[in-house]
Structures are given as structure tokens and as C-alpha cells.
Design an enzyme around this catalytic site. Structure first.
Site, mmCIF file in Angstrom:
data_model
loop_
_atom_site.group_PDB
_atom_site.id
_atom_site.type_symbol
_atom_site.label_atom_id
_atom_site.label_comp_id
_atom_site.label_asym_id
_atom_site.label_seq_id
_atom_site.Cartn_x
_atom_site.Cartn_y
_atom_site.Cartn_z
ATOM 1 N N GLU A 129 56.257 12.494 -1.894
ATOM 2 C CA GLU A 129 55.777 13.445 -2.904
ATOM 3 C C GLU A 129 54.783 12.806 -3.867
ATOM 4 O O GLU A 129 54.540 13.320 -4.952
ATOM 5 C CB GLU A 129 56.948 14.061 -3.670
ATOM 6 C CG GLU A 129 57.928 14.826 -2.799
ATOM 7 C CD GLU A 129 57.286 15.963 -2.024
ATOM 8 O OE1 GLU A 129 56.298 16.529 -2.513
ATOM 9 O OE2 GLU A 129 57.776 16.284 -0.918
ATOM 10 N N ASP A 219 50.899 16.910 4.581
ATOM 11 C CA ASP A 219 51.976 17.201 5.526
ATOM 12 C C ASP A 219 51.437 17.624 6.888
ATOM 13 O O ASP A 219 50.549 18.483 6.977
ATOM 14 C CB ASP A 219 52.861 18.321 4.984
ATOM 15 C CG ASP A 219 53.507 17.969 3.654
ATOM 16 O OD1 ASP A 219 53.548 16.774 3.322
ATOM 17 O OD2 ASP A 219 53.971 18.890 2.958
#
Length: 589
Positions: A129, A219
Site C-alpha cells: 500500500e 495492482d
């Protein structure tokens, strides 16, 4: 060889593939079919395209058990120099939430697995993250990491201008140096959501500005698994066309690996970054990831419990072979997805919270076995670091955490034979996106064109009447919460938090004492004498009250338990209202 002298732009493409620990099998399968496998298949058709790839340990475990051919496919691309592997904490933790020994342990485990399976030991780290804090270089270098990737948001917060965000920078902490590559937010929003030519034009402009290296990192799931992306990326051949565009512009544009840039180019400069993450995370967390621990006491509770068990396991290092089993369970409980909430469910997903507590309880149980812990046993400590001491009571089959300074409430009841915390519930609280429901704001459902919108730009209400369900609590929903009312409340008043308490006992300090397996708590106000008792015997918890509420006027005692039931019968509200007695027994599970 200095790549910057060739008037050629180096493009770094980093892809991150992850699923939460022990997520639902159909989610793994769907992500595999719609993103992981088709992406690798198309990449294999373009041997000149180089990428960097991170596969989280939780996903890797599933792939090894269920998709061995995929592992072979990736190994082939690694061996021919097309894929550079990236590491991270094995079970994808937020590193800054871990003690130093677990940061290093998780990274070492992942690097060792990559080396054993693919024959390549990663030098770089996919920063989960992109949560960065200035002290991280120490942990990274001790774990053998030479570089990591953050977002350009980190640099902007530090005062850097967009034209300065290229190549890589060096940072250090206590003399331990790490290279940092700033990822481009434009690329994060254009791949795969804009036409390939738009991305080529952006890269061409960077090349004309004299930049020698641009980084993309995001991602892998957005390439087929995110909403509305599979048809665009594969059926309409966006990925194929993008790779073709890269190949067609090879005279000035080349995909390379991070290790090549570190070897062949000088750093752009030195930098010291503040605590930061990508822009969306900064919004969700109110500008610092640790704020999730403030907004969600349930997240803080779990994180501090994990830290408590980790400290015990760390002291048992090398004393017993079973400690590695305990450590693996602990690592799984550190999986990041359950500690925060943004565009995805995160902390709100019951299965993620259940998995985290299951592995935490298993890790603690093994550690107690190794220590030959005798029961009953209790500690008085401020384990959640809120400035008030808690009572951590451990019995052979059950753990209980009691808060004497918050009305003797109970925030955790672990039934160890089933590795379940039955107080694993969430307080109802406002979220920013609720205003779109409450005020019926118009929401976007797509990009308006043929190409799909980024998930960050898709906001759709899936059900009618959700505004009726938005009820917010004025206190944390746990168990054994005491209330004094001036009249008998109605069920709906309790459920909708509409009752006003005469005496909010859950705010008060209770005196307490412990005698073997019995805990006594006592509250004294001006005209209320209040005692309650908790007794644990094998697989039964007994709660009792002794109350003198005075004779001045009629009063009603409410004892509130918020529990996560694993019984279909008790999930039926009509059946639940018929209960007169609730027993916590093995047969109940």
C-alpha cells in the site's frame, strides 16, 4: 554504460499480485482466470518486454497448491530474463505496523521462497500500500533490500515538483541507504484505462524533456479482475496493443528492470520522505496510515494483540521447533487487508477479521504450549496503549479481555478449541461515501466511453433503501456493556441508538479483583451500588450481576452483548428474540 546518454527513455513496469490470506476460493479462481493467467500468456508473446512482478505469499501459497503450471510459466519468464521478481513481507503486512523482527522475518521468508521456487532472490521490495515512514530503510537493508517503489504523492508532500519525479532517489536512516523510485500517478490512472497511444504520447513528452527513467507500479488485478476491465484488456486487446506500442517505439523507449537502472545510472538526487502513501490512501486515512488505528478501535485492538503475541514468540526464538508454526500463524494475522478500509471492504469483511483472529489465537495457543503456561492466568497491562489498564484473563479453553476503566466491558472472548473471537464485531460509524447515500448524490458508474473507468472513479449504489440502514453508534460495540435507563427501551430504539441513558456506566471506572477463575467488578456512584462477576470454568463463561439502583424512581438495567454468531438459527432475528438464556458451551459451536 549510462542509459541517460542514449536519448532513450527507460520504462519500469512493476505489477503487484495479491489476495488476502485464505480469501474465498472462488475469488482466487476468478482473479486467476481474469487477470493472472491471461496477463502472463500475453506477456510471453513479447519476449522483448521486461516487467517486475511481486506475488504475495498468500497468493503464492494458493498458486502452488492449485495452479502449478502457472508457477512453471512464471519461472520460464524469470529464467529468460523477462521478469524481475520483487519481494515484500510474505503475508503482505503493512511493514510500519510490525515490530522490527517481524518486518525482517516476513521479508526474509518471501525472498527465500522466491529463490527456492524461481531461482531468483529479489533485491527490491513492493512496499505494501506504499505506506512509507522515514525509519523503514533500517528494516529494509537488514532484510537485504536495495530499492523500493513509492508514489509520486510521497515526493509532492515533501515539496518536489512533477518535473523532478523521474529516475530514482537515495534515502537513508542511521546510515542504511535505500533507493526509492517514484511511481507515476498518470501511468497508474492510464494503464489500462486510456488508449495505449495516450500513454505513448505521455512517455514521449517525458523523453523530450530529457528524462531517462519513468516508473509505473500498481495492482495486476486491475488488468482483468477489476470491474469492467476483462473485456477491455483482453477481449478488445488493450494489453496486446499496449505491448505492441512499446515494441513499435523501441527506438526511443525501452522496458528495463530496476536492478539495471541501479547498475547503469546515477541517482537523480537524495531525498528524505515524510510519512505518506498514495493519494487515495492519504484521503481514506486522513493523511497518515496509522490514523486507521484511531478511527477503528477494532483495528487497533487486533494490531496490539498481534504485537503482544509477537513479543512472546520472539522471546521463544530457537527454543522449540513448533515456534516456526506459531510464527507462520502470527504472520498470517499480520495480513494488511483487515487493518484498514478504503475502496474495498477491508476491516468490514467478516471473513478477513475471522481469519486474522483465528491465526492469532493459534499462534498464542502454540506459544503457551511451548511455555507450558499454567491456567488460569491473568495480566494487568495497557495492551492497547490507550492510557488505561486492561485485564487479560487466560483460561485453558477461553481468553477474555476486560476493560475495568470502561465499565468493565469485554472486548474479546476467544474460544480456543475453534480459534474464534466471538466479540469480533464492528461499531457502526460514518464513512465519507455515506453522504452519497444520505443525500442521494449523483454517482458515476463508468468512464462514459468504450474504455472502463478506474475503480477509484466508479461509485454506484447497489441497493435501494440503504439510507435506512445507516445508523451510527455513540460508543464502541463490545460485550457486557452496562446501561441504566429511566424506562424500558423498545427493541428498535436500542438497534437505532435512540435511547438516552440515565447513567452511562460504560464510561465509568470499575474496581476489580481476581480470585482464581472469578473476576469481580464493582461500580459505585452517588446512589447506585453495582457489582458484576465473570467466572470461567472449562468451556463455560458465567456472567452475574448484583445491583442496588436505589428507590428514588423506576430504573431499568440493560446488559448489552454484541457477538458475532456462527449459527444460522441465531442469525434469525425472530428466533434470537425468543432467547432467555445464552450459554457459551462447546456444543454451542
Amino acid at each position: 554504460m549510462d542509459l541517460s546518454t542514449r536519448n532513450q527513455l527507460s520504462l519500469l513496469l512493476a505489477f503487484h499480485a495479491h489476495q488476502p490470506v485464505e480469501n474465498f476460493g472462488h475469488i482466487f479462481q476468478s482473479a486467476f482466470e481474469n487477470a493472472y493467467q491471461p496477463f502472463i500468456d500475453i506477456l510471453a508473446e513479447f519476449p522483448e518486454i521486461k516487467i517486475s512482478l511481486h506475488i504475495s505469499g498468500s497468493l503464492l501459497d494458493w498458486l502452488l497448491s492449485n495452479k502449478p503450471q502457472f508457477i512453471q510459466d512464471v519461472r520460464k519468464l524469470v529464467s529468460r530474463g523477462q521478469i524481475e521478481l520483487l519481494s515484500a513481507g510474505y503475508y503482505e503486512p503493512i511493514l510500519i505496523l510490525l515490530p522490527e523482527w517481524d518486518r525482517i522475518g516476513q521479508i526474509n521468508l518471501h525472498r527465500a521462497k522466491m529463490k527456492a521456487i524461481f531461482g531468483q532472490e529479489p533485491q527490491g521490495l513492493w512496499l505494501t500500500e506504499r505506506v512509507w515512514e522515514p525509519g523503514l530503510p533500517v528494516s529494509l537493508r537488514r532484510a537485504g533490500i536495495k530499492f523500493t517503489i513509492v508514489d509520486d504523492e510521497h515526493f509532492k508532500i515533501a515539496g518536489y515538483k512533477p518535473e523532478e519525479l523521474w529516475g530514482y532517489y537515495l534515502t537513508e536512516e542511521q546510515g542504511m541507504e535505500v533507493a526509492i523510485f517514484p511511481g507515476s500517478k498518470f501511468l497508474r490512472y492510464s494503464l489500462p484505462f486510456k488508449l495505449p497511444q495516450e500513454t505513448i504520447e505521455y512517455l514521449k513528452a517525458k523523453n523530450q524533456q530529457g528524462k531517462n527513467c519513468i516508473t509505473f507500479g500498481d495492482d495486476l488485478e486491475k488488468f482483468g479482475f477489476w470491474p469492467q476491465t476483462y473485456d477491455w484488456v483482453y477481449e478488445k486487446k488493450w494489453l496486446y496493443n499496449f505491448f505492441c506500442a512499446l515494441r513499435d517505439n523501441k527506438e526511443w523507449l525501452k522496458t528495463v528492470h530496476f536492478k539495471d537502472i541501479l547498475r547503469d545510472t546515477e541517482p537523480t538526487g537524495r531525498v528524505y520522505l515524510p510519512c505518506a502513501s498514495y493519494s487515495e490512501m492519504m484521503e481514506w486515512s486522513d493523511n497518515m496510515f496509522r490514523n486507521f488505528l484511531v478511527k477503528y478501535p477494532e483495528s487497533n485492538h487486533l494490531q496490539k494483540r498481534v504485537f503482544m503475541v509477537s513479543s512472546v514468540i520472539n522471546q521463544l526464538y530457537d527454543k522449540n521447533k513448533k515456534i516456526e508454526e506459531a510464527r507462520l500463524h502470527l504472520y498470517k494475522a499480520q495480513n494488511n487487508d483487515v487493518y484498514w478500509h478504503g475502496i474495498f471492504g477491508g476491516l468490514y469483511l467478516v471473513n478477513l477479521r475471522q481469519n486474522a483472529y483465528r491465526h492469532l489465537i493459534m499462534a498464542e495457543r502454540i506459544a503457551d504450549e511451548i511455555k507450558q503456561q499454567r491456567f488460569p492466568y491473568y495480566q494487568v497491562r495497557d495492551f492497547d496503549l490507550d492510557g488505561r489498564e486492561e485485564l487479560v484473563f487466560k483460561h485453558e479453553l477461553i481468553n477474555v479481555i476486560i476493560h475495568p476503566h470502561q465499565g468493565g466491558t469485554v472486548s474479546e472472548i476467544d474460544y480456543k478449541p475453534r480459534e474464534m473471537n466471538i466479540v469480533n464485531v464492528l461499531t457502526r460509524r460514518p464513512e465519507k461515501y455515506h453522504r452519497k447515500i444520505l443525500y442521494k448524490e449523483k454517482v458515476a458508474c463508468g468512464s462514459g466511453g468504450e474504455n472502463p473507468a478506474s475503480i477509484h472513479n466508479i461509485e454506484a449504489v447497489k441497493e435501494e433503501g440503504l439510507e435506512e440502514l445507516l445508523v451510527y453508534d455513540s460508543y464502541r460495540k463490545v460485550a457486557w456493556i452496562d446501561h441504566i435507563y429511566s424506562r424500558c427501551p423498545q427493541v428498535q430504539e436500542i438497534m437505532r441508538n435512540q435511547m438516552t441513558e440515565e447513567v452511562p456506566l460504560w464510561k465509568m471506572d470499575y474496581e476489580y479483583s481476581v480470585s482464581k477463575n472469578i473476576i469481580q467488578l464493582k461500580c459505585l456512584t452517588s446512589d447506585i451500588e453495582f457489582e458484576k462477576f465473570l467466572a470461567v470454568e472449562k468451556n463455560v463463561i458465567d456472567f452475574e450481576y448484583r445491583v442496588n439502583i436505589g428507590d428514588s424512581h423506576s430504573r431499568w438495567l440493560g446488559s448489552e452483548f454484541n457477538l458475532l454468531f456462527y449459527s444460522q438459527e441465531l442469525l434469525n432475528w425472530n428466533e434470537f428474540q425468543k432467547l432467555e438464556e445464552l450459554k457459551f458451551e462447546d456444543s454451542w459451536f
